[in-house]
Design a protein around this motif. Structure first.
Motif, mmCIF file in Angstrom:
data_model
loop_
_atom_site.group_PDB
_atom_site.id
_atom_site.type_symbol
_atom_site.label_atom_id
_atom_site.label_comp_id
_atom_site.label_asym_id
_atom_site.label_seq_id
_atom_site.Cartn_x
_atom_site.Cartn_y
_atom_site.Cartn_z
ATOM 1 N N THR A 286 8.868 11.308 -6.805
ATOM 2 C CA THR A 286 8.304 11.447 -8.150
ATOM 3 C C THR A 286 7.049 10.613 -8.348
ATOM 4 O OG1 THR A 286 9.606 9.616 -9.062
ATOM 5 C CG2 THR A 286 10.627 11.806 -9.042
ATOM 6 N N HIS A 287 6.823 9.625 -7.467
ATOM 7 C CA HIS A 287 5.702 8.693 -7.577
ATOM 8 C C HIS A 287 5.811 7.782 -8.802
ATOM 9 C CE1 HIS A 287 3.627 11.874 -5.013
ATOM 10 N NE2 HIS A 287 3.841 10.840 -4.231
ATOM 11 N N VAL A 288 7.007 7.664 -9.361
ATOM 12 C CA VAL A 288 7.246 6.718 -10.450
ATOM 13 C C VAL A 288 7.140 5.293 -9.902
ATOM 14 C CG1 VAL A 288 9.005 5.804 -12.014
ATOM 15 C CG2 VAL A 288 8.639 8.273 -11.842
ATOM 16 N N PHE A 289 6.502 4.429 -10.663
ATOM 17 C CA PHE A 289 6.369 3.028 -10.267
ATOM 18 C C PHE A 289 7.742 2.358 -10.305
ATOM 19 C CE2 PHE A 289 5.754 -1.444 -11.316
ATOM 20 C CZ PHE A 289 4.875 -1.836 -10.315
ATOM 21 N N LEU A 290 8.156 1.740 -9.186
ATOM 22 C CA LEU A 290 9.451 1.076 -9.110
ATOM 23 C C LEU A 290 9.343 -0.437 -9.290
ATOM 24 C CD1 LEU A 290 11.072 2.946 -6.068
ATOM 25 C CD2 LEU A 290 11.339 3.428 -8.520
ATOM 26 N N GLY A 291 8.355 -1.045 -8.694
ATOM 27 C CA GLY A 291 8.234 -2.497 -8.778
ATOM 28 C C GLY A 291 7.153 -2.990 -7.834
ATOM 29 N N GLU A 292 7.180 -4.281 -7.594
ATOM 30 C CA GLU A 292 6.153 -4.916 -6.789
ATOM 31 C C GLU A 292 6.792 -5.953 -5.889
ATOM 32 O OE1 GLU A 292 2.021 -6.424 -8.320
ATOM 33 O OE2 GLU A 292 3.398 -8.117 -8.311
ATOM 34 N N ARG A 293 6.189 -6.167 -4.736
ATOM 35 C CA ARG A 293 6.633 -7.277 -3.910
ATOM 36 C C ARG A 293 5.451 -7.819 -3.109
ATOM 37 N NH1 ARG A 293 10.283 -5.538 1.287
ATOM 38 N NH2 ARG A 293 8.685 -4.365 2.395
#
Length: 329
Positions: A286-293
């Motif tokens: 979906t290319h939905v933003f999940l998070g960052e690391r």
């Protein structure tokens, strides 16, 4: 950092060479713009330092130290390092990789097609996430990682009301209306939607033209875009422009396999600087933003290369009527 916009699309849209030249970026002369410029410059200076992050101050995880080599091995995370380290000891491409530009264009298309309910001036942007921050003793040595915990933030839509930061296990922290580097919903809506113009503005605000020793203006721009995408309420068209602007930053690459703080698998857009790779993790379908690391690419006091030094996972983004209120309350 919306922050978090979302995505689908066709690779054919990645050919952006036919864009018109960007309009002239306005000079930052108003009091508000000067304040924003000063805040972003301060944020950019923070990024260049290597001190351990103070969680209550900023939502981003760039300087967080979290020893997750064992975690990465346990969940089978694939981390790739391609020598795109900057500014020391690496050859950084003059442009983002073609794969990164195509992926960011798909993400931008999905973000631009998204919809958000209207947000009234007196309301608050509510963002709930799961985060983990590592810590290291003043004398150095191995870093330690506490369990992933809940983070909640309430930001005034028009910037006139105090917000609130609540992190599990700690006291509530008021957020002033003039919280550093925070753009109001209206200010986000007024950002340029031409990617070239937007990137030029971001570079100007983050001091991208300075020649300070050790500075990495491209990483400053990448980090500033991440700030704008993480905990905010950007209109879909602005979110799309932010992703396309990121696709024009040299050294941006794709990490085929990455996970957020909850272990959700995804694909990441990343950039490496000063031995650390900042990754924005998206759902691969979906290319939905999940998070960052953030992952170490060089061994050092913080840990061996491959150590995850900061991680987050966005759970909820909503409009609420007052600080401390949740969509379920």
């Amino acid at each position: 950092m919306n922050l978090s916009p979302h995505r689908t699309g066709d690779p054919a849209h990645a050919d952006l060479a036919g864009l018109l030249p960007p309009p002239t970026v306005p000079d930052l002369t108003s009091d508000r713009e000067q304040r924003l410029k000063a805040a972003l410059l301060s944020r950019a200076d923070d990024i260049e330092r290597t001190a351990v992050r103070r969680p209550a101050r900023r939502p981003r995880l760039i300087r967080v130290l979290a020893p997750a080599v064992a975690c990465a091995l346990a969940i089978g995370v694939a981390v790739t390092f391609d020598g795109a380290d900057t500014p020391h000891g690496g050859n950084v491409p003059a442009v983002a990789s073609p794969e990164a530009a195509r992926l960011l264009d798909r993400i931008a298309l999905a973000a631009g097609e998204g919809a958000r309910p209207p947000l009234r001036a007196e309301q608050f942007v509510y963002v709930e996430s799961k985060v983990a921050y590592g810590s290291q003793s003043a004398g150095g040595g191995p870093v330690t990682l506490p369990p992933v915990h809940t983070r909640q933030v309430w930001l005034s839509a028009d910037g006139t009301r105090p917000g609130l930061l609540r992190e599990e296990g700690g006291p509530d922290s008021p957020l002033g209306a003039d919280a550093p580097a925070r753009r109001t919903v209206q200010e986000l809506a007024e950002l340029p939607t031409d990617p070239e113009a937007l990137l030029a503005l971001i570079r100007k605000e983050t001091g991208g033209g300075d020649g300070a020793p050790g500075a990495d203006p491209d990483q400053r721009a990448f980090a500033a875009i991440g700030d704008l995408l993480m905990e905010s309420w950007a209109p879909p068209r602005v979110s799309a422009a932010l992703y396309r602007a990121a696709g024009r930053i040299p050294g941006v690459v794709v990490v085929p396999a990455a996970t957020d703080a909850l272990g959700r698998p995804g694909v990441a857009v990343a950039r490496t600087s000063h031995g650390r790779q900042t990754q924005w993790v998206f759902d691969p379908v979906t290319h939905v933003f999940l998070g960052e690391r953030t992952v170490l690419t060089e061994s050092g006091d913080a840990g061996p290369a491959g150590t995850v030094v900061g991680t987050s996972a966005i759970l909820t983004r909503a409009a609420v009527d007052r600080a401390g209120e949740t969509p379920r309350s």
